[in-house]
Design a protein around this motif. Structure first.
Motif, PDB file in Angstrom:
ATOM      1  N   PHE A  52       0.868  -1.305   0.008  1.00 52.51           N
ATOM      2  CA  PHE A  52      -0.136   0.062   0.096  1.00 52.51           C
ATOM      3  C   PHE A  52       0.768   1.219  -0.225  1.00 52.51           C
ATOM      4  O   PHE A  52       0.546   2.232  -0.877  1.00 52.51           O
ATOM      5  CB  PHE A  52      -0.925   0.059   1.065  1.00 52.51           C
ATOM      6  CG  PHE A  52      -1.792   1.276   1.285  1.00 52.51           C
ATOM      7  CD1 PHE A  52      -2.719   1.572   0.563  1.00 52.51           C
ATOM      8  CD2 PHE A  52      -1.545   2.239   2.554  1.00 52.51           C
ATOM      9  CE1 PHE A  52      -3.415   2.717   0.658  1.00 52.51           C
ATOM     10  CE2 PHE A  52      -1.978   3.388   2.410  1.00 52.51           C
ATOM     11  CZ  PHE A  52      -3.049   3.705   1.472  1.00 52.51           C
ATOM     12  N   TRP A  53       1.967   1.378   0.981  1.00 52.54           N
ATOM     13  CA  TRP A  53       2.624   2.604   0.792  1.00 52.54           C
ATOM     14  C   TRP A  53       3.677   2.655  -0.340  1.00 52.54           C
ATOM     15  O   TRP A  53       3.933   3.679  -0.532  1.00 52.54           O
ATOM     16  CB  TRP A  53       3.658   2.433   2.084  1.00 52.54           C
ATOM     17  CG  TRP A  53       2.661   2.724   3.392  1.00 52.54           C
ATOM     18  CD1 TRP A  53       2.345   1.879   4.441  1.00 52.54           C
ATOM     19  CD2 TRP A  53       2.136   4.077   3.650  1.00 52.54           C
ATOM     20  NE1 TRP A  53       1.313   2.551   5.311  1.00 52.54           N
ATOM     21  CE2 TRP A  53       1.183   3.823   4.994  1.00 52.54           C
ATOM     22  CE3 TRP A  53       1.726   5.333   2.980  1.00 52.54           C
ATOM     23  CZ2 TRP A  53       0.439   4.854   5.434  1.00 52.54           C
ATOM     24  CZ3 TRP A  53       1.146   6.253   3.582  1.00 52.54           C
ATOM     25  CH2 TRP A  53       0.426   6.092   5.089  1.00 52.54           C
ATOM     26  N   ALA A  54       4.104   1.351  -0.862  1.00 53.38           N
ATOM     27  CA  ALA A  54       4.827   1.408  -2.108  1.00 53.38           C
ATOM     28  C   ALA A  54       3.835   2.164  -3.149  1.00 53.38           C
ATOM     29  O   ALA A  54       4.347   2.967  -3.984  1.00 53.38           O
ATOM     30  CB  ALA A  54       5.250   0.126  -2.517  1.00 53.38           C
ATOM     31  N   VAL A  55       2.561   1.812  -3.182  1.00 57.93           N
ATOM     32  CA  VAL A  55       1.921   2.362  -4.374  1.00 57.93           C
ATOM     33  C   VAL A  55       1.540   3.811  -4.188  1.00 57.93           C
ATOM     34  O   VAL A  55       1.519   4.737  -5.098  1.00 57.93           O
ATOM     35  CB  VAL A  55       0.597   1.530  -4.409  1.00 57.93           C
ATOM     36  CG1 VAL A  55      -0.446   2.104  -5.130  1.00 57.93           C
ATOM     37  CG2 VAL A  55       0.662   0.208  -4.828  1.00 57.93           C
ATOM     38  N   PHE A  56       1.321   4.188  -2.790  1.00 59.67           N
ATOM     39  CA  PHE A  56       1.143   5.603  -2.343  1.00 59.67           C
ATOM     40  C   PHE A  56       2.282   6.333  -2.564  1.00 59.67           C
ATOM     41  O   PHE A  56       2.058   7.513  -3.294  1.00 59.67           O
ATOM     42  CB  PHE A  56       0.571   5.525  -1.079  1.00 59.67           C
ATOM     43  CG  PHE A  56       0.257   6.897  -0.417  1.00 59.67           C
ATOM     44  CD1 PHE A  56      -0.873   7.384  -0.855  1.00 59.67           C
ATOM     45  CD2 PHE A  56       1.362   7.429   0.250  1.00 59.67           C
ATOM     46  CE1 PHE A  56      -1.039   9.065  -0.386  1.00 59.67           C
ATOM     47  CE2 PHE A  56       0.809   8.902   0.753  1.00 59.67           C
ATOM     48  CZ  PHE A  56      -0.315   9.662   0.510  1.00 59.67           C
ATOM     49  N   GLY A  57       3.578   6.017  -2.288  1.00 63.81           N
ATOM     50  CA  GLY A  57       4.756   6.619  -2.669  1.00 63.81           C
ATOM     51  C   GLY A  57       4.970   6.816  -4.080  1.00 63.81           C
ATOM     52  O   GLY A  57       5.373   7.969  -4.503  1.00 63.81           O
ATOM     53  N   GLY A  58       4.750   5.905  -4.791  1.00 65.00           N
ATOM     54  CA  GLY A  58       4.817   5.910  -6.226  1.00 65.00           C
ATOM     55  C   GLY A  58       3.753   7.005  -6.845  1.00 65.00           C
ATOM     56  O   GLY A  58       4.094   7.794  -7.676  1.00 65.00           O
ATOM     57  N   ALA A  59       2.463   6.823  -6.417  1.00 68.99           N
ATOM     58  CA  ALA A  59       1.529   7.872  -6.829  1.00 68.99           C
ATOM     59  C   ALA A  59       2.001   9.298  -6.521  1.00 68.99           C
ATOM     60  O   ALA A  59       1.917  10.286  -7.416  1.00 68.99           O
ATOM     61  CB  ALA A  59       0.168   7.531  -6.178  1.00 68.99           C
ATOM     62  N   VAL A  60       2.534   9.552  -5.309  1.00 69.12           N
ATOM     63  CA  VAL A  60       3.013  10.935  -5.048  1.00 69.12           C
ATOM     64  C   VAL A  60       4.178  11.509  -5.869  1.00 69.12           C
ATOM     65  O   VAL A  60       4.084  12.380  -6.154  1.00 69.12           O
ATOM     66  CB  VAL A  60       3.250  11.010  -3.453  1.00 69.12           C
ATOM     67  CG1 VAL A  60       3.774  12.270  -3.103  1.00 69.12           C
ATOM     68  CG2 VAL A  60       1.848  10.837  -2.699  1.00 69.12           C
ATOM     69  N   LEU A  61       4.968  10.360  -6.001  1.00 67.48           N
ATOM     70  CA  LEU A  61       6.223  10.656  -6.835  1.00 67.48           C
ATOM     71  C   LEU A  61       5.901  10.869  -8.264  1.00 67.48           C
ATOM     72  O   LEU A  61       6.100  11.994  -8.973  1.00 67.48           O
ATOM     73  CB  LEU A  61       7.157   9.642  -6.948  1.00 67.48           C
ATOM     74  CG  LEU A  61       8.382   9.475  -7.672  1.00 67.48           C
ATOM     75  CD1 LEU A  61       9.265  10.838  -7.159  1.00 67.48           C
ATOM     76  CD2 LEU A  61       9.191   8.312  -7.646  1.00 67.48           C
ATOM     77  N   LEU A  62       4.734  10.198  -8.980  1.00 66.75           N
ATOM     78  CA  LEU A  62       4.309  10.534 -10.329  1.00 66.75           C
ATOM     79  C   LEU A  62       3.510  11.778 -10.314  1.00 66.75           C
ATOM     80  O   LEU A  62       3.832  12.557 -11.271  1.00 66.75           O
ATOM     81  CB  LEU A  62       3.486   9.417 -10.723  1.00 66.75           C
ATOM     82  CG  LEU A  62       2.702   9.401 -12.039  1.00 66.75           C
ATOM     83  CD1 LEU A  62       3.595   9.592 -12.975  1.00 66.75           C
ATOM     84  CD2 LEU A  62       1.776   8.472 -11.985  1.00 66.75           C
ATOM     85  N   LEU A  63       2.895  12.107  -9.149  1.00 67.64           N
ATOM     86  CA  LEU A  63       2.186  13.391  -9.081  1.00 67.64           C
ATOM     87  C   LEU A  63       3.247  14.676  -9.175  1.00 67.64           C
ATOM     88  O   LEU A  63       3.068  15.635  -9.791  1.00 67.64           O
ATOM     89  CB  LEU A  63       1.331  13.628  -7.824  1.00 67.64           C
ATOM     90  CG  LEU A  63       0.441  15.032  -7.532  1.00 67.64           C
ATOM     91  CD1 LEU A  63      -0.642  15.085  -8.702  1.00 67.64           C
ATOM     92  CD2 LEU A  63      -0.103  14.863  -6.403  1.00 67.64           C
ATOM     93  N   GLY A  64       4.295  14.512  -8.580  1.00 68.55           N
ATOM     94  CA  GLY A  64       5.422  15.459  -8.527  1.00 68.55           C
ATOM     95  C   GLY A  64       6.038  15.440  -9.715  1.00 68.55           C
ATOM     96  O   GLY A  64       6.238  16.915 -10.242  1.00 68.55           O
ATOM     97  N   MET A  65       6.177  14.600 -10.490  1.00 69.60           N
ATOM     98  CA  MET A  65       6.848  14.406 -12.201  1.00 69.60           C
ATOM     99  C   MET A  65       5.722  15.245 -12.758  1.00 69.60           C
ATOM    100  O   MET A  65       6.307  15.886 -13.743  1.00 69.60           O
ATOM    101  CB  MET A  65       6.998  13.121 -12.284  1.00 69.60           C
ATOM    102  CG  MET A  65       8.009  12.443 -11.396  1.00 69.60           C
ATOM    103  SD  MET A  65       9.450  13.357 -11.280  1.00 69.60           S
ATOM    104  CE  MET A  65      10.466  12.896 -12.875  1.00 69.60           C
TER     105      MET A  65
END
Length: 65
Positions: free
Chosen positions: A33-46
């Protein structure tokens, strides 16, 4: 108005996403869950970073702030 500030601080989203992603992948606790959440936040930042590279979008933000 607040959304423009969030877009302008794209580096904050990237760093936050990297911190969450790194802490969720490293042992002792691997969390999907936190890996997917972190990836989504990183994608949003990009995405925000790419939007800020647009000259017309940056000028629009500067006029509104």
């Amino acid at each position: 108005m607040m959304i423009l500030w969030l877009v302008k601080l794209y580096w904050l989203w990237i760093v936050l996403g990297l911190i969450v992603l790194t802490s969720s992948v490293l042992p002792p606790g691997i969390s999907v869950f936190w890996a997917v959440f972190g990836g989504a936040v990183l994608l949003l930042g990009m995405v925000f970073r790419k939007a800020m590279q647009s000259e017309s979008f940056r000028n629009r933000i500067e006029r509104n702030l």
